[in-house]
Enzyme design. Structure first.
Site, PDB file in Angstrom:
ATOM      1  N   CYS A  82       0.889  -1.309  -0.002  1.00 36.20           N
ATOM      2  CA  CYS A  82      -0.131  -0.162   0.018  1.00 36.20           C
ATOM      3  C   CYS A  82       0.720   1.231   0.060  1.00 36.20           C
ATOM      4  O   CYS A  82       0.296   2.317  -0.204  1.00 36.20           O
ATOM      5  CB  CYS A  82      -0.995  -0.132   1.127  1.00 36.20           C
ATOM      6  SG  CYS A  82      -1.837  -1.512   1.288  1.00 36.20           S
TER       7      CYS A  82
ATOM      8  N   ASN B 271     -10.158  -0.445  -0.066  1.00 37.99           N
ATOM      9  CA  ASN B 271      -8.510  -0.196  -0.332  1.00 37.99           C
ATOM     10  C   ASN B 271      -8.199  -1.002  -1.557  1.00 37.99           C
ATOM     11  O   ASN B 271      -8.362  -2.241  -1.890  1.00 37.99           O
ATOM     12  CB  ASN B 271      -8.116  -1.165   0.981  1.00 37.99           C
ATOM     13  CG  ASN B 271      -6.424  -1.214   1.376  1.00 37.99           C
ATOM     14  OD1 ASN B 271      -5.922  -0.820   0.167  1.00 37.99           O
ATOM     15  ND2 ASN B 271      -6.241  -1.581   2.243  1.00 37.99           N
TER      16      ASN B 271
ATOM     17  N   HIS C 208      -3.238   6.858   2.720  1.00 35.99           N
ATOM     18  CA  HIS C 208      -3.685   5.571   2.128  1.00 35.99           C
ATOM     19  C   HIS C 208      -5.176   5.057   2.617  1.00 35.99           C
ATOM     20  O   HIS C 208      -5.389   5.464   3.928  1.00 35.99           O
ATOM     21  CB  HIS C 208      -2.735   4.468   2.537  1.00 35.99           C
ATOM     22  CG  HIS C 208      -3.184   3.321   2.227  1.00 35.99           C
ATOM     23  ND1 HIS C 208      -3.560   2.799   0.939  1.00 35.99           N
ATOM     24  CD2 HIS C 208      -3.335   2.032   2.983  1.00 35.99           C
ATOM     25  CE1 HIS C 208      -3.895   1.708   0.905  1.00 35.99           C
ATOM     26  NE2 HIS C 208      -3.871   0.950   1.914  1.00 35.99           N
TER      27      HIS C 208
HETATM   28  N1  COA Z   1     -18.989  -8.636   8.602  1.00 39.28           N
HETATM   29  C1  COA Z   1     -19.182  -8.894   9.979  1.00 39.28           C
HETATM   30  N2  COA Z   1     -18.595  -9.199  11.017  1.00 39.28           N
HETATM   31  C2  COA Z   1     -17.347  -9.160  10.807  1.00 39.28           C
HETATM   32  C3  COA Z   1     -16.904  -9.023   9.534  1.00 39.28           C
HETATM   33  C4  COA Z   1     -17.693  -8.695   8.425  1.00 39.28           C
HETATM   34  N3  COA Z   1     -17.272  -8.394   7.147  1.00 39.28           N
HETATM   35  N4  COA Z   1     -15.314  -9.263   9.392  1.00 39.28           N
HETATM   36  C5  COA Z   1     -15.005  -9.406  10.859  1.00 39.28           C
HETATM   37  N5  COA Z   1     -16.340  -9.595  11.540  1.00 39.28           N
HETATM   38  C6  COA Z   1     -16.273  -9.954  12.998  1.00 39.28           C
HETATM   39  C7  COA Z   1     -15.120 -10.648  13.354  1.00 39.28           C
HETATM   40  O1  COA Z   1     -15.319 -12.201  13.110  1.00 39.28           O
HETATM   41  C8  COA Z   1     -15.110 -10.385  15.048  1.00 39.28           C
HETATM   42  O2  COA Z   1     -16.228 -11.253  15.396  1.00 39.28           O
HETATM   43  P1  COA Z   1     -16.236 -11.736  17.003  1.00 39.28           P
HETATM   44  O3  COA Z   1     -15.918 -10.884  17.829  1.00 39.28           O
HETATM   45  O4  COA Z   1     -17.430 -12.659  17.287  1.00 39.28           O
HETATM   46  O5  COA Z   1     -14.743 -12.670  16.930  1.00 39.28           O
HETATM   47  C9  COA Z   1     -15.921  -9.081  14.989  1.00 39.28           C
HETATM   48  O6  COA Z   1     -16.341  -8.893  13.739  1.00 39.28           O
HETATM   49  C10 COA Z   1     -14.713  -7.800  15.256  1.00 39.28           C
HETATM   50  O7  COA Z   1     -13.599  -8.357  14.709  1.00 39.28           O
HETATM   51  P2  COA Z   1     -12.203  -7.556  14.486  1.00 39.28           P
HETATM   52  O8  COA Z   1     -11.103  -7.924  13.538  1.00 39.28           O
HETATM   53  O9  COA Z   1     -11.870  -7.106  15.887  1.00 39.28           O
HETATM   54  O10 COA Z   1     -12.741  -5.980  13.796  1.00 39.28           O
HETATM   55  P3  COA Z   1     -12.168  -4.512  13.579  1.00 39.28           P
HETATM   56  O11 COA Z   1     -12.981  -3.600  14.292  1.00 39.28           O
HETATM   57  O12 COA Z   1     -10.924  -4.687  13.928  1.00 39.28           O
HETATM   58  O13 COA Z   1     -12.307  -4.436  12.251  1.00 39.28           O
HETATM   59  C11 COA Z   1     -10.924  -4.605  10.008  1.00 39.28           C
HETATM   60  C12 COA Z   1     -11.661  -5.399  11.222  1.00 39.28           C
HETATM   61  C13 COA Z   1     -10.340  -5.596   9.290  1.00 39.28           C
HETATM   62  C14 COA Z   1     -11.852  -3.593   9.430  1.00 39.28           C
HETATM   63  C15 COA Z   1      -9.832  -3.628  10.888  1.00 39.28           C
HETATM   64  O14 COA Z   1      -9.199  -4.448  11.818  1.00 39.28           O
HETATM   65  C16 COA Z   1      -9.079  -3.021   9.841  1.00 39.28           C
HETATM   66  O15 COA Z   1      -9.211  -2.058   9.080  1.00 39.28           O
HETATM   67  N6  COA Z   1      -7.520  -3.455   9.921  1.00 39.28           N
HETATM   68  C17 COA Z   1      -6.588  -2.869   9.402  1.00 39.28           C
HETATM   69  C18 COA Z   1      -6.550  -3.213   7.938  1.00 39.28           C
HETATM   70  C19 COA Z   1      -5.478  -2.704   7.103  1.00 39.28           C
HETATM   71  O16 COA Z   1      -4.590  -1.601   7.579  1.00 39.28           O
HETATM   72  N7  COA Z   1      -4.978  -3.341   6.363  1.00 39.28           N
HETATM   73  C20 COA Z   1      -3.556  -3.355   5.752  1.00 39.28           C
HETATM   74  C21 COA Z   1      -3.100  -1.823   5.644  1.00 39.28           C
HETATM   75  S1  COA Z   1      -3.448  -1.769   3.959  1.00 39.28           S
END
Ligand code: COA
Length: 324
Positions: free
Chosen positions: A112, A281, A251
């Site tokens: 990224c 993204n 980004h």
């Molecule tokens: N729909 C519904 N629920 C979802 C889901 C979706 N698409 N994806 C994950 N969940 C659930 C998980 O299973 C978890 O459930 P649980 O509590 O029962 O285990 C819950 O939502 C929370 O998951 P979590 O991963 O803690 O959520 P989050 O608030 O961290 O959001 C991302 C997830 C991926 C959106 C976030 O972590 C993120 O953006 N991370 C960085 C991404 C990034 O920077 N990428 C690379 C750099 S370019």
């Protein structure tokens, strides 16, 4: 050393749109979850195109407003983690398609942060006098490495390309850059199979190892910390203060990451450019298309100070200060 600036920008976004509502029919998710956790409403996906096809669209768009012809380019750098093929470079495919016969061509793999890495690389070639006019493209077909059965990742990514043409400028241009990496964190975001570590086999296909694997939660916290530090460091290198910055182009991985960085830096929301809602993204293409859209929307004016701030798999990060 010569001053190097961006003299034109361009973009190419494939037509097909996949909305959060469409995703609700594919995995156990909801428009509400995706919108509140990420800020994404929809993303564009290719139908048949590869990374070089998107890159050519963005390159031609940028060339149109640059006043240059493809034959004037002597450097093409494509930042991508979804190249057309393992080799040759996607930049070579782009060269042939646009007819930039005298350009030297290579790809950069910096996820990224790829567009910022590529800008900094092109700047070196031009400021040292090795090249005159460079085409830099961030182009991704992330849909080709997305596991459409994994709700943790498939809701996040999209396809697209953004381009910039760089040349010597009389004043301004790229004032400072800060690039960094932390190879201790490769486990947080990767595609395990398809390289020399785990060549393609029936087993790698059956176990879905050719798709993006991500530890989103850990990455989230690192992204906020590192993007904040990168912004502070590049400003220090440019000898500027945050109040000097007219627009931040981050980004676009998650709107919550971006707003957390803005809060830490004490930046007003209107100074942050966001287009994640429409595109998700797009890795290296995110910063590139965001810059292009900001310019086309008239949000970047001559003399403005622009801060690019990117973070991604590696880990890698890159920030630039550009005087427009
Ligand atoms: N729909 C519904 N629920 C979802 C889901 C979706 N698409 N994806 C994950 N969940 C659930 C998980 O299973 C978890 O459930 P649980 O509590 O029962 O285990 C819950 O939502 C929370 O998951 P979590 O991963 O803690 O959520 P989050 O608030 O961290 O959001 C991302 C997830 C991926 C959106 C976030 O972590 C993120 O953006 N991370 C960085 C991404 C990034 O920077 N990428 C690379 C750099 S370019």
């Amino acid at each position: 050393m010569k001053n190097v600036g961006i003299i034109a920008v361009g973009e190419y976004i494939p037509k097909k749109i996949l909305t959060n509502k469409d995703l609700e029919k594919m995995v156990d998710t909801s428009d509400e979850w995706i919108t509140t956790r990420t800020g994404i409403k929809e993303r564009h996906l290719v139908e048949k195109e590869a990374a070089s096809d998107l890159a050519v669209g963005a390159a031609l768009d940028a060339l149109k407003s640059s006043g240059l012809a493809a034959a004037d380019l002597d450097l093409i750098i494509v930042a991508t983690i979804t190249p057309d093929m393992q080799f040759p470079s996607t930049a070579c495919f782009v060269q042939a398609k646009i007819g930039a016969k005298k350009a030297l061509c290579f790809d950069i793999s910096a996820a990224c942060a790829g567009f910022v890495y590529a800008l900094a690389t092109a700047q070196q070639f031009i400021s040292s006098g090795v090249c005159k006019n460079a085409l830099v493209v961030g182009s991704e077909v992330l849909s080709s490495i997305t596991d459409w059965k994994d709700r943790n990742t498939c809701v996040l990514f999209g396809d697209g390309a953004g381009a910039a043409i760089l040349s010597e400028v009389k004043s301004g241009g790229i004032m400072a850059t800060y690039l960094g990496s932390n190879g201790e964190m490769t486990r947080l975001l990767n595609v395990p199979a398809g390289g020399s570590r785990m060549p393609a086999s029936h087993e790698t296909i059956d176990t879905r190892m050719h798709y993006i694997k991500m530890q989103g939660n850990e990455l989230f916290k690192l992204a906020v910390t590192i993007m904040t530090e990168a912004a502070e460091e590049v400003l220090r290198r440019a000898g500027l203060k945050f109040s000097d910055v007219d627009l931040v182009i981050p980004h676009q991985a998650n709107a919550r990451i971006i707003m957390a960085v803005a809060k830490k830096l004490g930046l007003a929301e209107e100074k942050i450019y966001l287009n994640i809602e429409k595109f998700g993204n797009m890795s290296s293409a995110s910063t590139a298309t965001a810059l292009c859209e900001a310019v086309k929307e008239g949000k970047v004016k001559k003399g403005d100070i622009i801060l690019l701030d990117a973070f991604g798999a590696g880990l890698v990060w890159g920030a630039s200060i550009i005087k427009w």
